[in-house]
Design a protein around this motif. Structure first.
Motif, PDB file in Angstrom:
ATOM      1  N   SER A  23      30.994  39.221 -28.946  1.00 54.48           N
ATOM      2  CA  SER A  23      32.346  38.774 -29.259  1.00 54.48           C
ATOM      3  C   SER A  23      33.107  38.316 -28.029  1.00 54.48           C
ATOM      4  N   ARG A  24      32.770  38.812 -26.848  1.00 52.00           N
ATOM      5  CA  ARG A  24      33.500  38.475 -25.621  1.00 52.00           C
ATOM      6  C   ARG A  24      32.610  37.718 -24.654  1.00 52.00           C
ATOM      7  N   LEU A  25      33.228  36.790 -23.918  1.00 51.02           N
ATOM      8  CA  LEU A  25      32.501  35.968 -22.950  1.00 51.02           C
ATOM      9  C   LEU A  25      33.199  36.076 -21.592  1.00 51.02           C
ATOM     10  N   PRO A  26      32.974  37.176 -20.856  1.00 50.52           N
ATOM     11  CA  PRO A  26      33.689  37.386 -19.600  1.00 50.52           C
ATOM     12  C   PRO A  26      33.412  36.325 -18.540  1.00 50.52           C
ATOM     13  N   THR A  27      32.217  35.746 -18.541  1.00 49.18           N
ATOM     14  CA  THR A  27      31.929  34.704 -17.556  1.00 49.18           C
ATOM     15  C   THR A  27      32.834  33.500 -17.751  1.00 49.18           C
ATOM     16  N   LEU A  28      33.047  33.089 -18.997  1.00 44.10           N
ATOM     17  CA  LEU A  28      33.923  31.952 -19.245  1.00 44.10           C
ATOM     18  C   LEU A  28      35.374  32.292 -18.918  1.00 44.10           C
ATOM     19  N   THR A  29      35.752  33.552 -19.114  1.00 47.11           N
ATOM     20  CA  THR A  29      37.092  33.982 -18.683  1.00 47.11           C
ATOM     21  C   THR A  29      37.195  33.904 -17.168  1.00 47.11           C
ATOM     22  N   GLY A  30      36.188  34.412 -16.478  1.00 48.01           N
ATOM     23  CA  GLY A  30      36.205  34.396 -15.021  1.00 48.01           C
ATOM     24  C   GLY A  30      36.188  33.004 -14.421  1.00 48.01           C
ATOM     25  N   LEU A  31      35.582  32.051 -15.117  1.00 52.93           N
ATOM     26  CA  LEU A  31      35.524  30.676 -14.611  1.00 52.93           C
ATOM     27  C   LEU A  31      36.879  29.970 -14.653  1.00 52.93           C
ATOM     28  N   ARG A  32      37.805  30.486 -15.441  1.00 49.85           N
ATOM     29  CA  ARG A  32      39.084  29.797 -15.598  1.00 49.85           C
ATOM     30  C   ARG A  32      39.909  29.804 -14.319  1.00 49.85           C
ATOM     31  N   PHE A  33      39.863  30.910 -13.551  1.00 51.94           N
ATOM     32  CA  PHE A  33      40.712  30.968 -12.370  1.00 51.94           C
ATOM     33  C   PHE A  33      40.265  30.014 -11.262  1.00 51.94           C
ATOM     34  N   PRO A  34      38.970  29.878 -10.940  1.00 48.88           N
ATOM     35  CA  PRO A  34      38.596  28.860  -9.953  1.00 48.88           C
ATOM     36  C   PRO A  34      39.088  27.467 -10.326  1.00 48.88           C
ATOM     37  N   ALA A  35      39.065  27.138 -11.622  1.00 51.59           N
ATOM     38  CA  ALA A  35      39.591  25.847 -12.053  1.00 51.59           C
ATOM     39  C   ALA A  35      41.085  25.754 -11.783  1.00 51.59           C
ATOM     40  N   ALA A  36      41.824  26.830 -12.103  1.00 49.72           N
ATOM     41  CA  ALA A  36      43.266  26.843 -11.836  1.00 49.72           C
ATOM     42  C   ALA A  36      43.545  26.796 -10.342  1.00 49.72           C
ATOM     43  N   LEU A  37      42.703  27.435  -9.543  1.00 51.87           N
ATOM     44  CA  LEU A  37      42.887  27.431  -8.091  1.00 51.87           C
ATOM     45  C   LEU A  37      42.694  26.026  -7.510  1.00 51.87           C
ATOM     46  N   LEU A  38      41.727  25.287  -8.044  1.00 52.14           N
ATOM     47  CA  LEU A  38      41.535  23.902  -7.608  1.00 52.14           C
ATOM     48  C   LEU A  38      42.770  23.054  -7.911  1.00 52.14           C
ATOM     49  N   VAL A  39      43.352  23.261  -9.078  1.00 53.75           N
ATOM     50  CA  VAL A  39      44.565  22.515  -9.431  1.00 53.75           C
ATOM     51  C   VAL A  39      45.703  22.874  -8.479  1.00 53.75           C
ATOM     52  N   PHE A  40      45.840  24.158  -8.171  1.00 52.51           N
ATOM     53  CA  PHE A  40      46.859  24.596  -7.219  1.00 52.51           C
ATOM     54  C   PHE A  40      46.669  23.886  -5.876  1.00 52.51           C
ATOM     55  N   GLY A  41      45.439  23.871  -5.369  1.00 49.18           N
ATOM     56  CA  GLY A  41      45.180  23.228  -4.086  1.00 49.18           C
ATOM     57  C   GLY A  41      45.501  21.745  -4.094  1.00 49.18           C
ATOM     58  N   PHE A  42      45.128  21.068  -5.180  1.00 48.48           N
ATOM     59  CA  PHE A  42      45.412  19.634  -5.283  1.00 48.48           C
ATOM     60  C   PHE A  42      46.915  19.369  -5.338  1.00 48.48           C
TER      61      PHE A  42
END
Length: 411
Positions: free
Chosen positions: A40-59
Motif C-alpha cells: 500500500s505504501r511506496l516510500p521510495t517514491l515519497t523520498g524521491l520527491r524532495f530531491p526534485a523539489a530541491l532542484l527547483v529551489f536551486g534553479f
C-alpha cells in the motif's frame, strides 16, 4: 453517468491485486495465473520527491530577477543558472507523472468520484491557500509589480494556468501555476480512469507509446502554430512567453504527462512493465538531463527527460513492492518527501522575502551560498510547520465525509 458511479466500478485496490488477468469490460476471461501482490505504501517514491523539489529551489535561487538575485559575481550566477537550466524539463514531468502513477497504484475498489475529489481537496487546497496568503502578505510588489484583482481571484481559485499570460500564471505565489494545472488533472481523473480500465493489458504498450509521441509533438506544434510574443526570462529572446504557456503551462497539454503516469502505473500493476532498475533509470535520467541542455528550448522542457523519469518512477515502485533497498526509503528521505509539497509551495516566497530583508546589495560567492543555505533551512522549517499544522491534520479531518464518519459511530 453520475459522479457517484464514475469510480464505483471497482479497480486496483491498495490490498494485493490480481495481475494481467484482472477483468475489465474490455478484457477476455482472466487466466489462471495472477500478478504480484501490491504493497500500500511506496516510500521510495515519497523520498524521491524532495530531491526534485530541491532542484527547483536551486534553479529558482539563481533566476536573473531583481527580487531573487544574490550573487555579485554574475559569471558564477550565470554558470549555476546554465547548469540548472534543464530542471524545469525534468521535475515537472516527473511530478505530473508521479501523481498519475500514485493515483492508479492507490485507487480503491468501490471508490466514488465525490470521495476522490474530497480527498484531493482536503490535501491540496488548505496548504495552497496558506501559502497564497503568505506570498500575498510578504512579497506582494517586491519585484516592482502588483497583483491585479483579476490575478488575485484567478490564483486563489487555481485558474491561473488557463490564461495565456505568463505574469498571470506566476502571480502571487510564483509556483502555484502547477497546482492550477494539477487541479484539472484531478477533475479529469475519474473519467480517465474509466477509459484506462477498458484498455486491454496487452495494448497498454501501444497507448504508452502513443502518449509519448503526443508529448514529443507538443514542441513541434507550438513552434509551428503559436506566435512568438515576449520573452519569459530577461536576455533570453528564444524563450517566448507564448511558447512557454502553450507547451509548458496549459493544462490540457500537461494532461499528457499525467496520463502517461496513469498508463505506466497500470502497466506496473498488471505486471506488463519491463523494469530496468533504479540504477539504470537514474543513469538514463542523468544523460537525458545533459541532453536537455543542448536541444531547442521546448524540447528540453517537454520530452527529453520524460521516458527516463517514467522508468525511474516505475523502478522505485517495483523496488518497494519487492522490499528491496533504495537510497530514498530511509526515515530522513521519507520525512523530507512528506514535507516536499509544502516546501514547494513556500520556497519561492522564502527566496523573495529574504532578498527584501537584505536590501539591494549583492554578495560574494561564499556569502551568497551561505545565504542560500539559510534560505533552504528556513524553507524546510516553514514547510514542516505547514505540513504538521495544516496539511496533515486537515487531510485527516476532511478526507472523509462527516455523514459516513458519524454513521460508523452509531450502533
Amino acid at each position: 453517468m453520475t459522479t457517484e458511479s464514475l469510480l464505483a466500478t471497482g479497480g486496483p485496490a491498495t490490498a494485493p491485486d490480481t495481475g494481467p488477468g484482472t477483468a475489465t469490460p474490455a478484457d477476455p476471461a482472466p487466466p489462471a495465473s495472477t500478478g504480484p501482490a501490491r504493497v500500500s505504501r511506496l516510500p521510495t517514491l515519497t523520498g524521491l520527491r524532495f530531491p526534485a523539489a530541491l532542484l527547483v529551489f536551486g534553479f529558482h535561487a539563481v533566476l536573473p530577477f531583481a527580487s531573487i538575485r544574490l550573487f555579485a559575481d554574475h559569471g558564477v550566477e550565470r554558470g549555476i543558472y546554465s547548469a540548472l537550466g534543464g530542471v524545469a524539463g525534468l521535475t515537472m514531468p516527473f511530478w505530473f507523472m508521479l501523481s498519475g502513477f500514485i493515483l492508479i497504484w492507490s485507487a480503491r475498489a468501490g471508490d466514488t468520484a465525490k470521495a476522490f475529489w474530497r480527498r484531493r481537496y482536503a490535501k491540496i487546497v488548505p496548504p495552497y491557500i496558506v501559502a497564497w496568503v503568505l506570498a500575498l502578505v510578504l512579497v506582494e510588489g517586491l519585484d516592482g509589480s502588483s497583483t491585479t484583482p483579476a490575478q488575485g481571484f484567478l490564483t486563489l481559485f487555481m485558474l491561473q494556468s488557463w490564461v495565456p499570460d505568463v505574469p498571470t500564471n506566476f502571480a502571487v505565489n510564483n509556483v502555484s501555476w502547477s497546482l492550477s494545472t494539477e487541479a484539472f488533472f484531478y477533475l479529469a481523473f475519474p473519467l480517465m480512469y474509466l477509459v484506462l480500465k477498458r484498455i486491454r493489458a496487452n495494448h497498454l504498450k501501444y497507448w504508452i507509446g502513443g502518449v509519448i509521441a503526443a508529448v514529443a509533438l507538443t514542441p513541434l506544434l507550438t513552434y509551428a502554430l503559436i506566435p512568438v510574443g515576449t520573452s519569459v526570462v530577461p536576455n533570453e529572446p528564444s524563450q517566448s512567453a507564448n511558447y512557454f504557456w502553450f507547451a509548458y503551462v496549459f493544462p490540457p497539454g500537461r494532461l499528457l504527462d499525467f496520463a502517461l503516469g496513469m498508463l505506466v502505473g497500470r502497466a506496473v500493476v498488471l505486471g506488463r512493465w519491463r523494469n530496468i532498475g533504479m540504477i539504470w533509470s537514474g543513469v538514463l535520467l542523468a544523460i537525458s538531463y545533459g541532453l536537455a541542455l543542448t536541444v531547442p528550448w521546448l524540447y528540453g522542457l517537454r520530452i527529453v527527460c520524460i521516458v527516463p523519469a517514467a522508468l525511474l518512477i516505475a523502478a522505485g515502485a517495483i523496488a518497494d513492492n519487492e522490499g528491496r533497498f533504495t537510497l530514498f526509503r530511509n526515515r530522513a528521505m521519507v520525512w523530507l518527501g512528506e514535507i516536499s509539497f509544502a516546501f514547494y509551495l513556500v520556497h519561492f516566497t522564502v527566496l523573495e522575502y529574504t532578498r527584501s530583508l537584505l536590501g539591494d546589495r549583492l554578495f560574494s560567492t561564499p556569502a551568497a551560498l551561505g545565504i542560500l543555505a539559510g534560505e533552504l533551512a528556513a524553507g524546510v522549517l516553514l514547510a514542516w510547520a505547514l505540513f504538521a499544522w495544516v496539511e496533515r491534520p486537515l487531510t485527516r479531518r476532511w478526507s472523509r465525509s462527516r455523514k459516513k464518519s458519524s454513521g460508523r459511530t452509531k450502533p
